[in-house]
Design a protein around this motif. Sequence first.
Motif, PDB file in Angstrom:
ATOM      1  N   SER A  28      -7.338  16.588  26.735  1.00  0.00           N
ATOM      2  CA  SER A  28      -6.756  17.470  25.752  1.00  0.00           C
ATOM      3  C   SER A  28      -7.311  17.109  24.386  1.00  0.00           C
ATOM      4  O   SER A  28      -7.502  15.939  24.064  1.00  0.00           O
ATOM      5  CB  SER A  28      -5.230  17.335  25.776  1.00  0.00           C
ATOM      6  N   GLY A  29      -7.563  18.127  23.541  1.00  0.00           N
ATOM      7  CA  GLY A  29      -8.101  17.869  22.223  1.00  0.00           C
ATOM      8  C   GLY A  29      -7.010  17.457  21.265  1.00  0.00           C
ATOM      9  O   GLY A  29      -5.839  17.397  21.612  1.00  0.00           O
ATOM     10  N   SER A  30      -7.403  17.169  20.022  1.00  0.00           N
ATOM     11  CA  SER A  30      -6.446  16.812  18.991  1.00  0.00           C
ATOM     12  C   SER A  30      -6.935  17.356  17.677  1.00  0.00           C
ATOM     13  O   SER A  30      -8.082  17.797  17.554  1.00  0.00           O
ATOM     14  CB  SER A  30      -6.285  15.281  18.901  1.00  0.00           C
ATOM     15  N   GLY A  33      -9.654  15.021  16.472  1.00  0.00           N
ATOM     16  CA  GLY A  33     -10.827  15.081  17.340  1.00  0.00           C
ATOM     17  C   GLY A  33     -11.690  16.289  17.048  1.00  0.00           C
ATOM     18  O   GLY A  33     -12.905  16.256  17.233  1.00  0.00           O
ATOM     19  N   ARG A 171     -13.827  10.010  18.015  1.00  0.00           N
ATOM     20  CA  ARG A 171     -13.212  11.319  18.217  1.00  0.00           C
ATOM     21  C   ARG A 171     -12.593  11.406  19.610  1.00  0.00           C
ATOM     22  O   ARG A 171     -11.484  11.921  19.791  1.00  0.00           O
ATOM     23  CB  ARG A 171     -14.243  12.429  18.048  1.00  0.00           C
ATOM     24  N   GLN A 172     -13.335  10.931  20.607  1.00  0.00           N
ATOM     25  CA  GLN A 172     -12.843  10.971  21.982  1.00  0.00           C
ATOM     26  C   GLN A 172     -11.563  10.161  22.127  1.00  0.00           C
ATOM     27  O   GLN A 172     -10.636  10.559  22.834  1.00  0.00           O
ATOM     28  CB  GLN A 172     -13.912  10.444  22.937  1.00  0.00           C
ATOM     29  N   ASP A 175      -8.712  12.147  20.853  1.00  0.00           N
ATOM     30  CA  ASP A 175      -8.375  13.237  21.768  1.00  0.00           C
ATOM     31  C   ASP A 175      -7.633  12.730  22.997  1.00  0.00           C
ATOM     32  O   ASP A 175      -6.628  13.307  23.419  1.00  0.00           O
ATOM     33  CB  ASP A 175      -9.652  13.970  22.207  1.00  0.00           C
ATOM     34  N   GLU A 176      -8.145  11.663  23.597  1.00  0.00           N
ATOM     35  CA  GLU A 176      -7.588  11.173  24.855  1.00  0.00           C
ATOM     36  C   GLU A 176      -6.175  10.612  24.687  1.00  0.00           C
ATOM     37  O   GLU A 176      -5.324  10.765  25.560  1.00  0.00           O
ATOM     38  CB  GLU A 176      -8.500  10.109  25.463  1.00  0.00           C
TER      39      GLU A 176
END
Length: 223
Positions: A28-30, A33, A171-172, A175-176
Motif C-alpha cells: 500500500s502506498g503512503s 512515499g 520511500r518504500q 509505504d510498507e
Amino acid sequence: MNEFEYRLQRFAEGGESGGGESEGGEASGSILGGASSDPQLPEPAGETNSSGEEGTEGSAPQKGEAGEGAPETYDFKAIVPEGMEYDEKSAGEYSALARECGLTQEQASKIASYGMNLMKGNAEAAMQAMQQQRAQWAENAKTELGADFAPTVAKCGVAMEALDRKIPGLRQAFDETGAGNRIEVIKAMAMLGELIGEDRGHSAGGGAGGEAPIYGNTNFNLY
C-alpha cells in the motif's frame, strides 16, 4: 491450550506467508512515499460402559497408542490453502502427534485444514485492519492540514528527493509501514524539506568551485 492444539497452531503458523503487502502482492502506498481468536478444538468423546468408565471397544485409541488407521506417514500438501506455504518441519511435528493420537489421514487432514484456514483468516483480518488504519492516518493528516496539505506535501517532497539519494529504499519503507501517512512524520519531513530549501537558497551563487552541500547551512546540533 493442550499440546495437540499447540502443535497444530505451530503447523498452521509455519506456513503463513508474511510481508506487509496486500493480497495482490503490492504494498500500500503512503502520502510520503508518493511525495514529489483462539477457539478450542473439541476432543472426541469415548463410549462409556455400565460402570460409567470409557470403554475401548469402538472408541478412539488412547494417547500413546498408535491406532489401526494411523498411517506411517501423513501427507498434508494437498490441503494447504492458497497463499500459504507448506512447512515440512511443522508438518512433521504435527504428523508425529497425529500418529500418537491414532488419527487416520482423513481425520488428521480435517483438523490440519481447519487450523490452517483459521490462521489464514486471522492473518487476512489483521492485514485488512492494518490497511484501514493506514487509510485513517491519511484522512486524519488531510483533515488536520486542511488548505496547507498540498504545500506541506511539497516540502516533504524536497526532503524525500534529497534523502532518497542518500538512503535508497526510504520511500518504500514509508509505504510498507504506513508511517508515510502519519501526521507527525509528515510534519517532521516538511520541516526538514523547508530547511533543505533554505540551504539551497543560501548556497545559490555561493562560493566558487564544486557543488555546495545541500545541508551546508544547517546546524544539526540544534535539533
